[in-house]
Write an enzyme that holds these catalytic residues in place. Structure first.
Site, short mmCIF file in Angstrom:
data_model
loop_
_atom_site.label_atom_id
_atom_site.label_comp_id
_atom_site.label_asym_id
_atom_site.label_seq_id
_atom_site.Cartn_x
_atom_site.Cartn_y
_atom_site.Cartn_z
N TYR A 149 0.84 -1.20 0.00
CA TYR A 149 0.00 0.00 0.00
C TYR A 149 0.87 1.24 0.00
O TYR A 149 1.70 1.43 0.89
CB TYR A 149 -0.92 -0.03 1.23
CG TYR A 149 -1.89 1.13 1.32
CD1 TYR A 149 -2.47 1.67 0.18
CD2 TYR A 149 -2.24 1.67 2.55
CE1 TYR A 149 -3.37 2.71 0.26
CE2 TYR A 149 -3.14 2.71 2.65
CZ TYR A 149 -3.70 3.23 1.51
OH TYR A 149 -4.60 4.26 1.59
N ASN A 151 0.51 4.30 0.72
CA ASN A 151 0.49 5.24 1.85
C ASN A 151 1.23 4.72 3.07
O ASN A 151 1.44 5.46 4.03
CB ASN A 151 -0.95 5.59 2.22
CG ASN A 151 -1.55 6.61 1.27
OD1 ASN A 151 -0.89 7.04 0.34
ND2 ASN A 151 -2.78 6.98 1.50
N TYR A 152 1.59 3.43 3.06
CA TYR A 152 2.45 2.89 4.11
C TYR A 152 3.84 2.73 3.49
O TYR A 152 4.30 1.64 3.22
CB TYR A 152 1.96 1.53 4.60
CG TYR A 152 0.53 1.51 5.09
CD1 TYR A 152 -0.08 2.63 5.64
CD2 TYR A 152 -0.23 0.35 4.99
CE1 TYR A 152 -1.38 2.60 6.08
CE2 TYR A 152 -1.54 0.31 5.45
CZ TYR A 152 -2.12 1.44 5.98
OH TYR A 152 -3.41 1.40 6.41
#
Length: 211
Positions: A149, A151-152
């Site tokens: 992901y 955003n991580y």
């Protein structure tokens, strides 16, 4: 929740109702009832350190894997394993319709750890826990490529060479671009070549222009 998951025994007292912006504070470890102006305080140095990795699940985790995973939370340096459900309405959007492709996954797994000691031993302990559990889950998660992901941000996937000075290369950036964006990565790099051919806007895991 009581209707869908009665086995949890969840009651109203177990829940906290809040606005979305208040949930940002909550998940940033500020607790509840704090002013949202705290989000404006960037500070000059971190008061805690963190590391995150992620995966996407397209099949349920086998029972024996769920049971063996519990032992990881009894180890020193244990962090969190967060499951975010996917699918539903977001799954109706085709994977190629937006830059974000894994909309039809069952859920996203986030391996997350945080600590306050700025020492090598503490960092290695907590990051070792995250990397170890992440490695153990490899047979049961998405593959070809293994999803991540965006955003991580996971710098374990690789970084641009001297991103403050040199321009990044497309082939190297595939190491993180394809886990984040899958087949959409090449299209995003082509757009980058049109709007920022000199790669002015870049960071350690930015999308390079396709040359």
């Amino acid at each position: 929740m009581t209707k869908m998951f009665p086995e949890l025994g969840l009651t109203r007292e177990d829940c906290i109702e809040m606005r979305w912006i208040e949930s940002v504070l909550y998940f940033a470890f500020y607790g509840t009832g704090k002013p949202t102006a705290l989000l404006l305080d960037r500070g000059t140095k971190p008061d805690r350190y963190s590391k995150a990795k992620s995966d996407f699940m397209h099949e349920p985790i086998p029972r024996h894997v769920r049971e063996s995973t519990w032992s990881w939370f009894l180890r020193d340096g244990a962090g969190l394993l967060i499951l975010d459900p996917y699918g539903g309405k977001m799954g109706r959007v085709a994977p190629s319709a937006t830059p974000f492709p894994p909309r039809r996954a069952l859920y996203n797994l986030q391996y997350y750890g945080f600590w306050w000691d700025n020492g090598t031993e503490a960092s290695e302990q907590h990051m070792g826990w995250i990397r170890g559990l992440h490695q153990e889950m490899e047979p049961y998660v998405s593959r070809n490529p293994r999803g991540d992901y965006v955003n991580y941000k996971d710098l374990d996937l690789g970084v641009n060479d001297d991103y403050c000075g040199n321009r990044s290369g497309y082939e190297k950036a595939r190491a993180w671009g394809e886990p984040y964006f899958k087949a959409n990565f090449e299209r995003l790099a082509a757009v980058k070549a049109m709007v920022d051919p000199r790669d002015f806007f870049r960071n350690e895991q930015s999308i390079p222009p396709l040359r």
